[in-house]
Design a protein around this motif. Sequence first.
Motif, PDB file in Angstrom:
ATOM      1  N   MET A 122       0.844  -1.183   0.000  1.00  0.00           N
ATOM      2  CA  MET A 122       0.000   0.000   0.000  1.00  0.00           C
ATOM      3  C   MET A 122       0.882   1.236   0.000  1.00  0.00           C
ATOM      4  O   MET A 122       1.806   1.368   0.780  1.00  0.00           O
ATOM      5  CB  MET A 122      -0.859  -0.028   1.264  1.00  0.00           C
ATOM      6  N   ASN A 123       0.611   2.139  -0.906  1.00  0.00           N
ATOM      7  CA  ASN A 123       1.376   3.379  -0.983  1.00  0.00           C
ATOM      8  C   ASN A 123       0.590   4.463  -0.266  1.00  0.00           C
ATOM      9  O   ASN A 123      -0.425   4.926  -0.746  1.00  0.00           O
ATOM     10  CB  ASN A 123       1.625   3.758  -2.445  1.00  0.00           C
ATOM     11  N   ARG A 124       1.045   4.845   0.899  1.00  0.00           N
ATOM     12  CA  ARG A 124       0.327   5.821   1.709  1.00  0.00           C
ATOM     13  C   ARG A 124       0.826   7.223   1.372  1.00  0.00           C
ATOM     14  O   ARG A 124       1.995   7.513   1.477  1.00  0.00           O
ATOM     15  CB  ARG A 124       0.547   5.534   3.183  1.00  0.00           C
ATOM     16  N   GLU A 125      -0.096   8.082   0.970  1.00  0.00           N
ATOM     17  CA  GLU A 125       0.228   9.475   0.690  1.00  0.00           C
ATOM     18  C   GLU A 125      -0.290  10.334   1.841  1.00  0.00           C
ATOM     19  O   GLU A 125      -1.354  10.075   2.392  1.00  0.00           O
ATOM     20  CB  GLU A 125      -0.438   9.927  -0.614  1.00  0.00           C
ATOM     21  N   TYR A 126       0.472  11.321   2.190  1.00  0.00           N
ATOM     22  CA  TYR A 126       0.087  12.231   3.261  1.00  0.00           C
ATOM     23  C   TYR A 126      -0.183  13.604   2.685  1.00  0.00           C
ATOM     24  O   TYR A 126       0.600  14.108   1.881  1.00  0.00           O
ATOM     25  CB  TYR A 126       1.203  12.322   4.315  1.00  0.00           C
ATOM     26  N   THR A 127      -1.278  14.202   3.108  1.00  0.00           N
ATOM     27  CA  THR A 127      -1.593  15.563   2.693  1.00  0.00           C
ATOM     28  C   THR A 127      -0.632  16.521   3.392  1.00  0.00           C
ATOM     29  O   THR A 127       0.040  16.155   4.367  1.00  0.00           O
ATOM     30  CB  THR A 127      -3.039  15.940   3.068  1.00  0.00           C
TER      31      THR A 127
ATOM     32  N   PHE B  65       7.355   4.833  -0.294  1.00  0.00           N
ATOM     33  CA  PHE B  65       7.712   3.474  -0.640  1.00  0.00           C
ATOM     34  C   PHE B  65       6.512   2.553  -0.504  1.00  0.00           C
ATOM     35  O   PHE B  65       5.906   2.487   0.539  1.00  0.00           O
ATOM     36  CB  PHE B  65       8.856   2.978   0.246  1.00  0.00           C
ATOM     37  N   LYS B  66       6.204   1.853  -1.567  1.00  0.00           N
ATOM     38  CA  LYS B  66       5.094   0.902  -1.527  1.00  0.00           C
ATOM     39  C   LYS B  66       5.360  -0.156  -0.474  1.00  0.00           C
ATOM     40  O   LYS B  66       6.436  -0.735  -0.462  1.00  0.00           O
ATOM     41  CB  LYS B  66       4.905   0.265  -2.895  1.00  0.00           C
ATOM     42  N   GLY B  67       4.380  -0.412   0.371  1.00  0.00           N
ATOM     43  CA  GLY B  67       4.516  -1.456   1.361  1.00  0.00           C
ATOM     44  C   GLY B  67       5.550  -1.168   2.431  1.00  0.00           C
ATOM     45  O   GLY B  67       5.885  -2.020   3.219  1.00  0.00           O
ATOM     46  N   GLY B  68       6.103   0.056   2.435  1.00  0.00           N
ATOM     47  CA  GLY B  68       7.087   0.410   3.436  1.00  0.00           C
ATOM     48  C   GLY B  68       8.465  -0.171   3.177  1.00  0.00           C
ATOM     49  O   GLY B  68       9.331  -0.094   4.006  1.00  0.00           O
ATOM     50  N   LYS B  69       8.693  -0.745   1.993  1.00  0.00           N
ATOM     51  CA  LYS B  69       9.990  -1.335   1.670  1.00  0.00           C
ATOM     52  C   LYS B  69      10.666  -0.505   0.594  1.00  0.00           C
ATOM     53  O   LYS B  69      10.047  -0.115  -0.394  1.00  0.00           O
ATOM     54  CB  LYS B  69       9.836  -2.775   1.169  1.00  0.00           C
ATOM     55  N   ALA B  70      11.942  -0.287   0.760  1.00  0.00           N
ATOM     56  CA  ALA B  70      12.700   0.478  -0.226  1.00  0.00           C
ATOM     57  C   ALA B  70      12.824  -0.327  -1.515  1.00  0.00           C
ATOM     58  O   ALA B  70      12.997  -1.538  -1.498  1.00  0.00           O
ATOM     59  CB  ALA B  70      14.089   0.822   0.305  1.00  0.00           C
ATOM     60  N   GLY B  71      12.753   0.369  -2.623  1.00  0.00           N
ATOM     61  CA  GLY B  71      13.020  -0.248  -3.912  1.00  0.00           C
ATOM     62  C   GLY B  71      11.887  -1.057  -4.504  1.00  0.00           C
ATOM     63  O   GLY B  71      12.065  -1.663  -5.538  1.00  0.00           O
ATOM     64  N   GLU B  72      10.744  -1.135  -3.883  1.00  0.00           N
ATOM     65  CA  GLU B  72       9.633  -1.892  -4.466  1.00  0.00           C
ATOM     66  C   GLU B  72       8.884  -1.040  -5.454  1.00  0.00           C
ATOM     67  O   GLU B  72       8.798   0.130  -5.343  1.00  0.00           O
ATOM     68  CB  GLU B  72       8.671  -2.367  -3.372  1.00  0.00           C
TER      69      GLU B  72
ATOM     70  N   LEU C  74      11.526   6.460   7.393  1.00  0.00           N
ATOM     71  CA  LEU C  74      10.161   6.102   7.006  1.00  0.00           C
ATOM     72  C   LEU C  74       9.377   7.281   6.459  1.00  0.00           C
ATOM     73  O   LEU C  74       8.502   7.113   5.619  1.00  0.00           O
ATOM     74  CB  LEU C  74       9.416   5.523   8.216  1.00  0.00           C
ATOM     75  N   PHE C  75       9.683   8.466   6.972  1.00  0.00           N
ATOM     76  CA  PHE C  75       8.922   9.667   6.623  1.00  0.00           C
ATOM     77  C   PHE C  75       9.884  10.785   6.223  1.00  0.00           C
ATOM     78  O   PHE C  75      10.271  11.607   7.042  1.00  0.00           O
ATOM     79  CB  PHE C  75       8.068  10.111   7.815  1.00  0.00           C
ATOM     80  N   PRO C  76      10.284  10.833   4.950  1.00  0.00           N
ATOM     81  CA  PRO C  76      11.282  11.807   4.509  1.00  0.00           C
ATOM     82  C   PRO C  76      10.881  13.269   4.728  1.00  0.00           C
ATOM     83  O   PRO C  76      11.745  14.135   4.802  1.00  0.00           O
ATOM     84  CB  PRO C  76      11.441  11.522   3.021  1.00  0.00           C
ATOM     85  N   PHE C  77       9.601  13.538   4.865  1.00  0.00           N
ATOM     86  CA  PHE C  77       9.156  14.911   5.082  1.00  0.00           C
ATOM     87  C   PHE C  77       9.527  15.431   6.475  1.00  0.00           C
ATOM     88  O   PHE C  77       9.304  16.598   6.781  1.00  0.00           O
ATOM     89  CB  PHE C  77       7.644  15.061   4.835  1.00  0.00           C
TER      90      PHE C  77
ATOM     91  N   ALA D 161      11.864  -1.811  14.564  1.00  0.00           N
ATOM     92  CA  ALA D 161      10.623  -2.178  15.261  1.00  0.00           C
ATOM     93  C   ALA D 161       9.398  -1.637  14.528  1.00  0.00           C
ATOM     94  O   ALA D 161       8.388  -2.344  14.395  1.00  0.00           O
ATOM     95  CB  ALA D 161      10.652  -1.657  16.699  1.00  0.00           C
ATOM     96  N   LEU D 162       9.475  -0.408  14.047  1.00  0.00           N
ATOM     97  CA  LEU D 162       8.348   0.171  13.317  1.00  0.00           C
ATOM     98  C   LEU D 162       8.106  -0.563  12.005  1.00  0.00           C
ATOM     99  O   LEU D 162       6.953  -0.797  11.627  1.00  0.00           O
ATOM    100  CB  LEU D 162       8.576   1.664  13.073  1.00  0.00           C
ATOM    101  N   GLU D 163       9.174  -0.920  11.312  1.00  0.00           N
ATOM    102  CA  GLU D 163       9.005  -1.672  10.069  1.00  0.00           C
ATOM    103  C   GLU D 163       8.402  -3.050  10.341  1.00  0.00           C
ATOM    104  O   GLU D 163       7.551  -3.518   9.607  1.00  0.00           O
ATOM    105  CB  GLU D 163      10.334  -1.807   9.328  1.00  0.00           C
ATOM    106  N   LYS D 164       8.868  -3.690  11.412  1.00  0.00           N
ATOM    107  CA  LYS D 164       8.334  -5.007  11.771  1.00  0.00           C
ATOM    108  C   LYS D 164       6.847  -4.907  12.106  1.00  0.00           C
ATOM    109  O   LYS D 164       6.071  -5.820  11.816  1.00  0.00           O
ATOM    110  CB  LYS D 164       9.106  -5.575  12.959  1.00  0.00           C
ATOM    111  N   ALA D 165       6.454  -3.784  12.694  1.00  0.00           N
ATOM    112  CA  ALA D 165       5.051  -3.574  13.044  1.00  0.00           C
ATOM    113  C   ALA D 165       4.214  -3.186  11.825  1.00  0.00           C
ATOM    114  O   ALA D 165       3.000  -3.069  11.916  1.00  0.00           O
ATOM    115  CB  ALA D 165       4.931  -2.498  14.119  1.00  0.00           C
ATOM    116  N   GLY D 166       4.884  -2.963  10.685  1.00  0.00           N
ATOM    117  CA  GLY D 166       4.156  -2.662   9.455  1.00  0.00           C
ATOM    118  C   GLY D 166       3.870  -1.192   9.222  1.00  0.00           C
ATOM    119  O   GLY D 166       2.989  -0.859   8.439  1.00  0.00           O
ATOM    120  N   VAL D 167       4.608  -0.300   9.862  1.00  0.00           N
ATOM    121  CA  VAL D 167       4.412   1.132   9.627  1.00  0.00           C
ATOM    122  C   VAL D 167       4.974   1.458   8.247  1.00  0.00           C
ATOM    123  O   VAL D 167       6.165   1.286   8.006  1.00  0.00           O
ATOM    124  CB  VAL D 167       5.121   1.977  10.704  1.00  0.00           C
ATOM    125  N   PRO D 168       4.129   1.909   7.320  1.00  0.00           N
ATOM    126  CA  PRO D 168       4.600   2.178   5.966  1.00  0.00           C
ATOM    127  C   PRO D 168       5.278   3.553   5.870  1.00  0.00           C
ATOM    128  O   PRO D 168       4.922   4.480   6.575  1.00  0.00           O
ATOM    129  CB  PRO D 168       3.322   2.158   5.131  1.00  0.00           C
ATOM    130  N   GLY D 169       6.249   3.640   4.985  1.00  0.00           N
ATOM    131  CA  GLY D 169       6.886   4.916   4.709  1.00  0.00           C
ATOM    132  C   GLY D 169       6.105   5.687   3.671  1.00  0.00           C
ATOM    133  O   GLY D 169       5.262   5.132   2.968  1.00  0.00           O
TER     134      GLY D 169
END
Length: 170
Positions: free
Chosen positions: A1-6, A163-170, A50-53, A152-160
């Motif tokens: 899931m690609n999460r976009e933030y306003t 990055f799709k799915g919170g993984k780099a390069g996907e 996870l959150f470049p902004f 820990a945040l990545e293991k818990a599934g916090v998406p960046g």
Amino acid sequence: MNREYTGTKKLAIGAVCIALYLTVMFFTQSFAFGQYQIRIATALYGLSYLFPFLVVPFGIANVISNLLMGGLGPIDAIGGFIMGVLTSGVIAAGRRYGMGTWIVAVSVTLLPGLGVPVWLSYLLNIPYPVLVVSLLFGQFVSGVVGMMLINALEKAGVPGLAFKGGKAGE
């Protein structure tokens, strides 16, 4: 899931991270400004992975903490801003280029550990190598904590953000 933030969500998250950084600095200032500066708050720079902004908000957080708690004036505040943005920026770029969370530990350790003594040696009249040794020690602790936080945040599934799915390069 690609999460976009306003823009509003980014602003709110940035403000919460600044407040969190300042709170951690407030409660750890007894050892964050000592001979071995263990600034555990700099572990939060890892959130830029996870959150470049959050790159600029962490620079702002550093300015505020240096002005309110550091006592070394505008040179320290400006240096802190540059170091916060640089460190967080390298972490965010590292993620973008597919580097693992180790980039958090390396960036949080080396950039402040080698950069901050540049102006502190001038302000405190202490030789650069002496300050480097003391800051590298403290920043290493913070760097490892930051890397563990992101793992820990990545293991818990916090998406960046970018990055799709919170993984780099996907």
